[in-house]
Each structure stands twice: as structure tokens, then as C-alpha cells.
Design an enzyme around this catalytic site. Sequence first.
Site, PDB file in Angstrom:
ATOM      1  N   ALA A 101       1.932 -12.289   2.881  1.00 50.73           N
ATOM      2  CA  ALA A 101       1.000 -11.622   1.919  1.00 50.73           C
ATOM      3  C   ALA A 101       1.885 -10.798   1.345  1.00 50.73           C
ATOM      4  O   ALA A 101       2.950 -10.842   1.730  1.00 50.73           O
ATOM      5  CB  ALA A 101      -0.134 -10.686   2.309  1.00 50.73           C
ATOM      6  N   GLY A 157       3.017  -7.120  -0.947  1.00 52.80           N
ATOM      7  CA  GLY A 157       2.036  -5.763  -0.822  1.00 52.80           C
ATOM      8  C   GLY A 157       3.054  -4.983  -1.627  1.00 52.80           C
ATOM      9  O   GLY A 157       4.409  -5.069  -2.385  1.00 52.80           O
ATOM     10  N   GLY A 158       2.985  -3.620  -2.591  1.00 59.58           N
ATOM     11  CA  GLY A 158       3.554  -2.989  -2.581  1.00 59.58           C
ATOM     12  C   GLY A 158       4.717  -2.360  -3.158  1.00 59.58           C
ATOM     13  O   GLY A 158       6.105  -2.078  -3.114  1.00 59.58           O
ATOM     14  N   LEU A 159       5.406  -2.674  -0.945  1.00 59.34           N
ATOM     15  CA  LEU A 159       6.327  -2.130  -0.538  1.00 59.34           C
ATOM     16  C   LEU A 159       6.999  -2.878   0.022  1.00 59.34           C
ATOM     17  O   LEU A 159       7.826  -3.208   0.673  1.00 59.34           O
ATOM     18  CB  LEU A 159       6.310  -0.946   0.943  1.00 59.34           C
ATOM     19  CG  LEU A 159       5.784   0.451   0.340  1.00 59.34           C
ATOM     20  CD1 LEU A 159       5.094   1.401   0.959  1.00 59.34           C
ATOM     21  CD2 LEU A 159       6.978   0.629  -0.934  1.00 59.34           C
ATOM     22  N   GLY A 160       6.355  -4.015   0.243  1.00 65.30           N
ATOM     23  CA  GLY A 160       7.331  -5.687   1.059  1.00 65.30           C
ATOM     24  C   GLY A 160       6.641  -6.556   1.296  1.00 65.30           C
ATOM     25  O   GLY A 160       5.223  -6.757   1.570  1.00 65.30           O
ATOM     26  N   TRP A 161       7.236  -7.612   1.276  1.00 69.13           N
ATOM     27  CA  TRP A 161       6.707  -9.410   1.871  1.00 69.13           C
ATOM     28  C   TRP A 161       5.955  -8.822   3.704  1.00 69.13           C
ATOM     29  O   TRP A 161       7.169  -8.394   4.515  1.00 69.13           O
ATOM     30  CB  TRP A 161       7.570  -9.963   1.807  1.00 69.13           C
ATOM     31  CG  TRP A 161       7.889 -10.692   1.043  1.00 69.13           C
ATOM     32  CD1 TRP A 161       8.671 -10.575  -0.550  1.00 69.13           C
ATOM     33  CD2 TRP A 161       7.307 -11.392  -0.112  1.00 69.13           C
ATOM     34  NE1 TRP A 161       9.205 -11.265  -1.445  1.00 69.13           N
ATOM     35  CE2 TRP A 161       7.080 -11.673  -1.418  1.00 69.13           C
ATOM     36  CE3 TRP A 161       6.079 -12.809   0.229  1.00 69.13           C
ATOM     37  CZ2 TRP A 161       6.721 -12.952  -2.082  1.00 69.13           C
ATOM     38  CZ3 TRP A 161       5.184 -12.855  -0.581  1.00 69.13           C
ATOM     39  CH2 TRP A 161       5.499 -13.464  -1.697  1.00 69.13           C
ATOM     40  N   LYS A 221       7.343  -7.253   8.473  1.00 62.53           N
ATOM     41  CA  LYS A 221       7.723  -6.545   6.984  1.00 62.53           C
ATOM     42  C   LYS A 221       8.388  -6.326   6.543  1.00 62.53           C
ATOM     43  O   LYS A 221       9.273  -5.523   6.695  1.00 62.53           O
ATOM     44  CB  LYS A 221       6.131  -4.939   7.198  1.00 62.53           C
ATOM     45  CG  LYS A 221       5.979  -4.988   5.733  1.00 62.53           C
ATOM     46  CD  LYS A 221       5.349  -3.546   5.744  1.00 62.53           C
ATOM     47  CE  LYS A 221       4.957  -3.269   4.381  1.00 62.53           C
ATOM     48  NZ  LYS A 221       4.670  -1.857   3.922  1.00 62.53           N
ATOM     49  N   ASP A 270      -1.792   6.094   0.773  1.00 59.48           N
ATOM     50  CA  ASP A 270      -2.353   5.007   0.315  1.00 59.48           C
ATOM     51  C   ASP A 270      -3.132   4.092   0.705  1.00 59.48           C
ATOM     52  O   ASP A 270      -3.103   3.496   0.759  1.00 59.48           O
ATOM     53  CB  ASP A 270      -0.984   3.926  -0.191  1.00 59.48           C
ATOM     54  CG  ASP A 270      -0.821   2.724  -1.559  1.00 59.48           C
ATOM     55  OD1 ASP A 270      -2.081   3.218  -2.083  1.00 59.48           O
ATOM     56  OD2 ASP A 270      -0.893   2.173  -1.021  1.00 59.48           O
TER      57      ASP A 270
END
Length: 755
Positions: A159, A161-165, A186, A289
Site C-alpha cells: 500500500a 500512505g502520506g509518508l511512504g510506500w 516502509k 495522524d
Amino acid sequence: MRCVRPGCSGTYGAEGYCDECGRRAPAGAVPAQPKPASSAAPVSVATTPGSVPTVTGRGSTRGSSRSRGSSRGGLGAGLIELPRVPLRDPATAVMRDPKVSESRRFCSKCEEPVGRGRDGNPGRSEGFCPNCGTPFSFLPRLAQGDLINDRYEVLGALAYGGLGWIYLARDRNVSDSVSDRWVVLKGLINTADEDAMAAAVTERRYLVEIDHPSIVKIHDFVQHPDPKTGVPVGYIVMEYVGGQSLRDILMARRADGQRVLPLAEVLAYAAEVLPAMGYLHGRDLLYCDFKPDNVIHAEEQLKLIDLGAVRRVDDDVSAVYGTPGYQAPEVADVGPSVAADIYTVGRSLAVLSFEFRGFSTTYAGKLPDRAEVPLLVQEESYHRLLVRSTHRDPARRFQSASDMSEQLLGVLREVLSANDAVPRPVVSRQFTPERRAFGTGAGEVGADAVPADLRATGVAGALPLPQVDVLDPGAGFLATLSSTDPAELVRQLESPPVRSTEVSLRLVRARIEAGDLPGAGAVLDEVAAADPFDWRVDWYRGIAAMAADRPGDARVAFDAVYGELPGEPAARLALAAAMECTGDKDAALQLYDRVWRVDRGFISAAFGLSRILLAGGNRGGALAVLDQVPDSSSHHVTAQVAAVRASLHAGGPLAHADDLLRASSRLERLGLDVERQARLTVEMLEAALAWMTATNLPPHRLPAGARVLGHELSERGLRFGLERAYRTMAQIARDPDTKVALVDRANAVRPRTLV
């Protein structure tokens, strides 16, 4: 035995692997462990170009999420059984075509949209921002088969997200022919983003030592050269949790036609999340978050994942990350805080429990009007929980995860009890039990019986009291007070050996009991000036207002307490009493009902509920509530007496002979003392005689052989019974005038006879 690898400080466990570096111990270093009776085929990974990795072999679907004893069994604080979410086969979790959707592509520097398609042509996944020239890349850096740090074999991307794969990998140092240890790597969406790089370093520094069953475990931090630039990129290695996020669960329910999750289920999830949040706060860390995407439900465990936004409480330098619609409004100006984390939990509850359209736009900083959401209309306590947890003023929110958890569990008990009528009481940490039951006049028998209707002044001395804070400096002094005389207590409390909030509040209570309401109000003003958010000030203002027969003012005060403590039955009970005294019986009915359903120890709620039901003509409902007062209660007989009277009078005279006969049977079973039995006998036979006279039914229309308290159901039989009851009362009366009056009544009611 210590690990033999140079520079490693770990030790070998019983399974034969180092707990620090993960290397297998040399032969003979650790006693051999017995192997399973049946052998298993080695794990194999398909590596055909373009294919999704296929994992085979025993244990391949379990992963490392089982390695820490995380199958805890029983989510929802033991109050509710949540549906199990099966562990997901890691191979099926890998993305076939890993890309960041165009709607989520923004420049890391100027935050302008990048990589967007035009004229039907797809946007570029890599390139330069047309606004500021900053390079961007939204493709994963690692590919299937890459080996990271000579240890972690990449299977593919899971997946983004806002900070990384996020990548799935196999730990070669721990995996063997029996089972695999699946881990998650991550990395970063854009390695040129300095803030994101700094966040990754922060995540490594703060989180590798965290060990909580509801927080994903960070195993390691490794680096691997970027395949394009050769610059080392950091990757966090964490356990693989193979379940579904709460957002995934919500989307799956919507696909099945269910728009939201059941409220009890949502509250149960939050009950698991809040202790984990509190654990972080106890280590001076902020999650920052939180949202449904970042909670994974797998089998019987719940875990917080995606810890990239976590930061220290005193960190004023690192970049702050959050998600619109969830992030507290003050974060942009003053930064994150414990109260801001509480805000994100409250917003997540709202998103999961009702259709919250526009939560990140129109309602980004507020809740919709209660009237617009049927769930909030139905569940007032839940609405108040949301209002406090997402209050725009951080000081008005819950100040700790444990405070919110305590109230949330109270709301969960209320919701569950309202659905299945099974009480779920718990000892309150905030309130004592009610000092005595109020509003029980309908069950009192005697010359000094209290009025049947509710009086505000009678409520003031019966309501529960706030528990004394044992850590207060004056708690020890208060424990030595033994006088029950209010005036003497006031004298002692006005000159205490130590002054504190608890001493002041005890003085307030003593002055109320002594009738000095202005003096009590003056002390409350002093306490409020020292702490404007102390809910106990409103509680005692409410009690003082009830003592002064000002239920309207008490209602305002108790309503404020209910807003602060939405999970406390005592707050709902006090507000219900004030509402009833102001004439708002419909609102009081709802609160009495919720209190009684949760905790059968609040006898006042049962009498309040039955009193309002009876006044509304619902005799059956009133009797059902009174019959629920348990046999073990000291008020069981009082409730049964009230039930006898409810059978005789429900806003008017008797309606049917069956009501009379049931009341008679109930009274005969009570076994009361002579005086109370005689008084109730008079009440019942007078009501029966009035009914017989009013209906004038012929004998053939009455139940055959019916008897009331042993007397024939006829005018003659009832008059003989009344005569006997009056004479019994005359025999036990102490006042001569009363004796004469009762004998005269007996003579008057006696039917005419020849003798």
C-alpha cells in the site's frame, strides 16, 4: 547464550535465533527443539516477470503478527464480541499495479497538484513540479526479488500512505522450512522530500523500543541504495499485520448495503485503541495522524499501524503530519498535543458510526447538527461523547486517553443495555452510589409517608456524591471527620489543618446541608476561579439549586456535568430528576430509562420511570419496571407496594376486575407488618368498593368465586372487609381521637344487618 556475531548484543532464544540481529545460532549453541511430526514443503516464491508472488508452505498465512502473543481473545473490553477478521494471506495483499492515484499526487514543496492527466491522457508518475521545479516520483523504489540489507526479500508493494510506500518482505534470517516471518518495509514516496526523510528517522529513533499489544512492533531500521540515484534510503522494518483496516471493514460493509458500522462495534474498537494511545502519551509521544485507515483488525487483535507521524510532546522542530477532516483545528497554529490526539479519535468515531458527508470540507472543524443525524438523536450520551472529544477548545476535551476511555466504556454499556435490556453496571471512579433512593413515595406506607410526587428538596440530599481524590492533600483530614452535625462540620472545615480543593468541596456540602446556600455558593466560586473546568463545581451548584427548590437552575448545572461525563449514570440520573421537577417529563423518562437499563442499583431511576409511565396511563409499563427491582434490594417491598397502588390507580379509577384481583394477589404475597397491611387493605378495598359502585355490574358479570384479600368481590363483602380493616387500624392507633375516628368509619361502612 549471547550472540556470537561481532558487534551484536543480542542473545539466542529457545527457538535458536538471536533476538537482536535475527541470525541463526551455530550448531549446538542452543538445545534442539522438537520438530513437528509432519514435515512441510519449503516456502517458494514465484518470480515470473509481471506475476503476483505466490506463497506456499505451512504457516505462510500467519506472519509475524502471531509472534508476540497478540491473539488476545475478546476485543471490546469484555462487553461485546466483535466479528473475527481472518488473517490475510500475505501474497494476496501485494498490489498488482502499484501506483499513487492521480488525485493524491501533490508537490512535496509547494503542495500544488502534480502528475495529473490531461485531455484523456494519464499523468506522469515521475517528473518535475511545473510550479516550483521540485522533482517528484510516485512509483515504488523496490521491486519483487530485491534483497534489502542481505536479509529482507521483497515480494512487492502492499500500500501507500502520506509518508511512504509499504512493502511486504520475508525475513531470511528467521524464516525456515516450517514457517515464514513476514515483515513490512516502509520507505518514502519521494526520497527528495526532506521532511519525509526526517520523519522516517524520527520513527526509527522513537519507536523501536515501543512494545504494546495494540501497536505494531518495529523490528529494525535498514538502508538500501535508491536504484536511480544510488543515494541510501531508510526503511523501517515492522511486523506484518494481516487483517483489515477499519476503513476497509467500513467499505466492505457498504458494499453489502450497510452504510456504517454498528455503534457498539465502533465504541468497542475505540475501547481498544485508547489504551494504546495512552501508552504513547505516557512515553511523551503523540500519534498525530489517527484515522480508521491506521487501525488493523486481525483475528482477535487490533493494532495501530503507520507510526510515521509520531513525535515527541516537546518536539517543536519536526514536520507535523495529519489528515484533513481528522486533524484538530488548532494544530496548524499551536502544534499537536494529547488533546489533539483525542480529537482525531472522536472524529474517527463519527466517520465510522454515521454517514458523515463533508467531514473533511463542510464539517472539517465541527459536527453536523444533532437533528440531522438520527443516531445522535437516539443516542444522546454518544453525541455528548463526540461533542466533548472534538470540542474546538482543546481545554474542553478529554485531557487524557484514560479519561475518554472511561466515559466511552460507560456509553458502550448504555448502548448495549438499551439494545438487549441486560444491565451492565460498573463501580464508578467518579461517583459514590446514590445516598438514598428518592421519589419512592408511591411505595411508602404509614402516617409519615412521604409525598408520592417528586420534590426537588428531597432529591438534593439523596443524589450520589463525587468520589474524594485520595491524592488530594486534604484527603487524610477528611477521613478523620466523624461528626454528622452539619453545623459542627462547617466549624471544623472552616479551620482545617490543610486547605485543598477536596476540603473546600466538603465545606460546600456541609453548608448546603446546614441550609447556608449563599455560603456554599461563595466557596464554589473560589473553587471555580482556581479551576474553571472542574465538573464538581457544577455538580454541587446543581445540588444547591435543588435544595433551594430551583430545579431549573439545577437542570442547567447537571446538564453541564452530563456533557463532561457522558458515560456516568449518576449524571443522567441527576439531570432526569431536575427535568421531572421542571415538568419536562418526556425528557426525564428517556434518561431514567437509560440509567435503569444499565444499573439496577439506581432505585430512584426505577421509581422515576414507573412514576412517569403511570402518569401517562401506561400501567403495564410501570408495573414491569417495579417488578424489576431485585429481591435482594432493600427497596423491593417498597417497589411492590408501589406496584399495588399502580394497579389500583393509573390516572383514574380501576378499569377492570382483573387489575383488582392481581393487586390483591400481589399484596397478599408481601407479608407486611400489621399496620402497613391494614393501611394498604383499606386503600385496596376502598378502591374496589368505589369501582363496584361506579360500574354496578351484576354478579354474573364478575369473575366466579373472586375474592379480594379474602373477601367476596361484592359490595357486601367489600364493606365487611373495610369494617374489619378500620377496626384493626383503630386497635393499633396511639392517638385517642384517631381511634374514635376509625371506629366511626368502621361503623359507617358496615353493611346493614339484622344484628
